[in-house]
Design a protein around this motif. Structure first.
Motif, PDB file in Angstrom:
ATOM      1  N   PRO A   1       6.421  -1.602  -2.683  1.00 28.91           N
ATOM      2  CA  PRO A   1       5.520  -0.662  -3.364  1.00 28.91           C
ATOM      3  C   PRO A   1       4.846  -1.243  -4.604  1.00 28.91           C
ATOM      4  O   PRO A   1       5.392  -2.095  -5.303  1.00 28.91           O
ATOM      5  CB  PRO A   1       6.449   0.500  -3.743  1.00 28.91           C
ATOM      6  CG  PRO A   1       7.580   0.407  -2.775  1.00 28.91           C
ATOM      7  CD  PRO A   1       7.777  -1.055  -2.538  1.00 28.91           C
ATOM      8  N   TYR A   2       3.651  -0.742  -4.851  1.00 31.13           N
ATOM      9  CA  TYR A   2       2.856  -1.111  -6.022  1.00 31.13           C
ATOM     10  C   TYR A   2       2.991   0.013  -7.045  1.00 31.13           C
ATOM     11  O   TYR A   2       3.665   1.020  -6.797  1.00 31.13           O
ATOM     12  CB  TYR A   2       1.407  -1.290  -5.569  1.00 31.13           C
ATOM     13  CG  TYR A   2       0.448  -1.839  -6.601  1.00 31.13           C
ATOM     14  CD1 TYR A   2       0.721  -2.999  -7.317  1.00 31.13           C
ATOM     15  CD2 TYR A   2      -0.779  -1.187  -6.840  1.00 31.13           C
ATOM     16  CE1 TYR A   2      -0.178  -3.505  -8.236  1.00 31.13           C
ATOM     17  CE2 TYR A   2      -1.684  -1.695  -7.753  1.00 31.13           C
ATOM     18  CZ  TYR A   2      -1.375  -2.848  -8.457  1.00 31.13           C
ATOM     19  OH  TYR A   2      -2.269  -3.340  -9.359  1.00 31.13           O
ATOM     20  N   SER A   3       2.368  -0.132  -8.209  1.00 31.57           N
ATOM     21  CA  SER A   3       2.441   0.906  -9.241  1.00 31.57           C
ATOM     22  C   SER A   3       1.076   1.146  -9.865  1.00 31.57           C
ATOM     23  O   SER A   3       0.400   0.197 -10.275  1.00 31.57           O
ATOM     24  CB  SER A   3       3.429   0.493 -10.347  1.00 31.57           C
ATOM     25  OG  SER A   3       3.381   1.422 -11.421  1.00 31.57           O
ATOM     26  N   LEU A   4       0.677   2.393  -9.921  1.00 29.37           N
ATOM     27  CA  LEU A   4      -0.501   2.779 -10.683  1.00 29.37           C
ATOM     28  C   LEU A   4      -0.096   3.351 -12.043  1.00 29.37           C
ATOM     29  O   LEU A   4      -0.964   3.690 -12.851  1.00 29.37           O
ATOM     30  CB  LEU A   4      -1.325   3.809  -9.915  1.00 29.37           C
ATOM     31  CG  LEU A   4      -1.918   3.313  -8.591  1.00 29.37           C
ATOM     32  CD1 LEU A   4      -2.726   4.418  -7.924  1.00 29.37           C
ATOM     33  CD2 LEU A   4      -2.759   2.071  -8.793  1.00 29.37           C
TER      34      LEU A   4
ATOM     35  N   ASP B   1       0.830  -1.201   0.000  1.00 32.06           N
ATOM     36  CA  ASP B   1       0.000   0.000   0.000  1.00 32.06           C
ATOM     37  C   ASP B   1       0.867   1.255   0.000  1.00 32.06           C
ATOM     38  O   ASP B   1       0.826   2.067   0.935  1.00 32.06           O
ATOM     39  CB  ASP B   1      -0.938   0.001   1.212  1.00 32.06           C
ATOM     40  CG  ASP B   1      -2.331  -0.463   0.855  1.00 32.06           C
ATOM     41  OD1 ASP B   1      -2.819  -0.086  -0.230  1.00 32.06           O
ATOM     42  OD2 ASP B   1      -2.931  -1.214   1.640  1.00 32.06           O
ATOM     43  N   ALA B   2       1.665   1.409  -1.051  1.00 31.55           N
ATOM     44  CA  ALA B   2       2.538   2.584  -1.175  1.00 31.55           C
ATOM     45  C   ALA B   2       2.898   2.757  -2.645  1.00 31.55           C
ATOM     46  O   ALA B   2       3.021   1.780  -3.387  1.00 31.55           O
ATOM     47  CB  ALA B   2       3.798   2.423  -0.335  1.00 31.55           C
ATOM     48  N   TYR B   3       3.061   3.999  -3.044  1.00 26.67           N
ATOM     49  CA  TYR B   3       3.435   4.332  -4.428  1.00 26.67           C
ATOM     50  C   TYR B   3       4.615   5.299  -4.428  1.00 26.67           C
ATOM     51  O   TYR B   3       4.893   5.943  -5.441  1.00 26.67           O
ATOM     52  CB  TYR B   3       2.241   4.972  -5.150  1.00 26.67           C
ATOM     53  CG  TYR B   3       0.957   4.213  -4.943  1.00 26.67           C
ATOM     54  CD1 TYR B   3       0.662   3.095  -5.711  1.00 26.67           C
ATOM     55  CD2 TYR B   3       0.056   4.598  -3.947  1.00 26.67           C
ATOM     56  CE1 TYR B   3      -0.507   2.375  -5.503  1.00 26.67           C
ATOM     57  CE2 TYR B   3      -1.115   3.885  -3.731  1.00 26.67           C
ATOM     58  CZ  TYR B   3      -1.382   2.774  -4.517  1.00 26.67           C
ATOM     59  OH  TYR B   3      -2.541   2.055  -4.290  1.00 26.67           O
ATOM     60  N   ASN B   4       5.304   5.379  -3.288  1.00 21.75           N
ATOM     61  CA  ASN B   4       6.303   6.425  -3.077  1.00 21.75           C
ATOM     62  C   ASN B   4       7.728   5.975  -3.353  1.00 21.75           C
ATOM     63  O   ASN B   4       8.682   6.678  -3.023  1.00 21.75           O
ATOM     64  CB  ASN B   4       6.207   6.972  -1.650  1.00 21.75           C
ATOM     65  CG  ASN B   4       6.353   5.873  -0.600  1.00 21.75           C
ATOM     66  OD1 ASN B   4       6.416   4.686  -0.929  1.00 21.75           O
ATOM     67  ND2 ASN B   4       6.417   6.262   0.662  1.00 21.75           N
TER      68      ASN B   4
END
Length: 232
Positions: free
Chosen positions: A136-139, A115-118
């Motif tokens: 981290p995940y990626s949108l 739950d992070a995109y940073n």
């Protein structure tokens, strides 16, 4: 659209991965997996790991702390029953609540959360004095672009992913790099879009020094090779 993902999209993506001997992490709500037993068996047979996407399709920001704690408990029990193993990661729909990460650490057996995109690499954080791993995940590298207007065709999706992959490969010559690609069977599973995914994965296969793995594998590598060190 969600039914399409279960009836068609999942199986097309499964075939595409299997033909290339590639693995993946499945983000899934516990009840959805519980109610799709054929998909459950396919996930098991192919050795995919599960990152729990909640007990059911709901926003955790609207839950009280006690409600969220109970949802986590229910999800673990459900996946233990259907998959034969508890989830190792947890990813909330549309972002975590202010309590989520602390509740995961309190539960004590999650390896990581995405739950992070940073960032582009895993990192350690401290929660109530305990080390906790974030993968981290990626949108950006995500088929959500098909519904948000970012891309319209499979070829555009392939080009976007290929350019990201090639840059990371160049940078990877001197430093570790990780690329996450987010896929949804109801989106990427349509034929013209899936064709772009096939093109991208075939491009990845031309780089034998790239490791295609599950998020659980990334977390295991981080635990084994990078001692907890909280970032500033």
């Amino acid at each position: 659209m969600f039914d399409y993902g279960s009836h068609v999209g999942f199986w097309r993506v499964l075939r595409i991965l299997a033909e290339r001997n590639m693995t993946a992490t499945m983000f899934g709500c516990a009840l959805a997996i519980e109610r799709n037993l054929a998909i459950t068996q396919a996930i098991k047979a192919n050795g995919y790991d599960i990152c729990c996407h909640g007990y059911r399709w709901e926003q955790h920001q609207t839950l009280t702390e006690d409600q969220e704690r109970e949802r986590i408990r229910l999800a673990i029990a459900s996946l233990q029953a259907t998959m034969g193993a508890r989830p190792t990661g947890w990813y909330c729909r549309y972002g975590p609540s202010v309590n989520t990460r602390r509740l995961l650490v309190e539960e004590g057996r999650f390896l990581y959360d995405p739950d992070a995109y940073n960032d582009e690499l895993p990192y350690w954080t401290s929660v109530d004095g305990k080390s906790h791993l974030v993968v981290p995940y990626s949108l950006a590298n995500n088929d959500g672009k098909f519904v948000r207007g970012g891309v319209a065709t499979g070829s555009e999706f392939f080009l976007f992913l290929r350019e990201a992959f090639d840059l990371l490969c160049r940078e990877g010559a001197t430093a570790p790099k990780m690329m996450s690609v987010g896929l949804h069977p109801r989106l990427i599973g349509h034929p013209a879009r899936a064709a772009g995914l096939e093109q991208f994965l075939d491009h990845v296969l031309t780089h034998p020094d790239v490791w295609v793995c599950r998020r659980e594998d990334v977390a295991a590598q981080w635990y084994a090779n990078h001692a907890p060190q909280v970032r500033c």
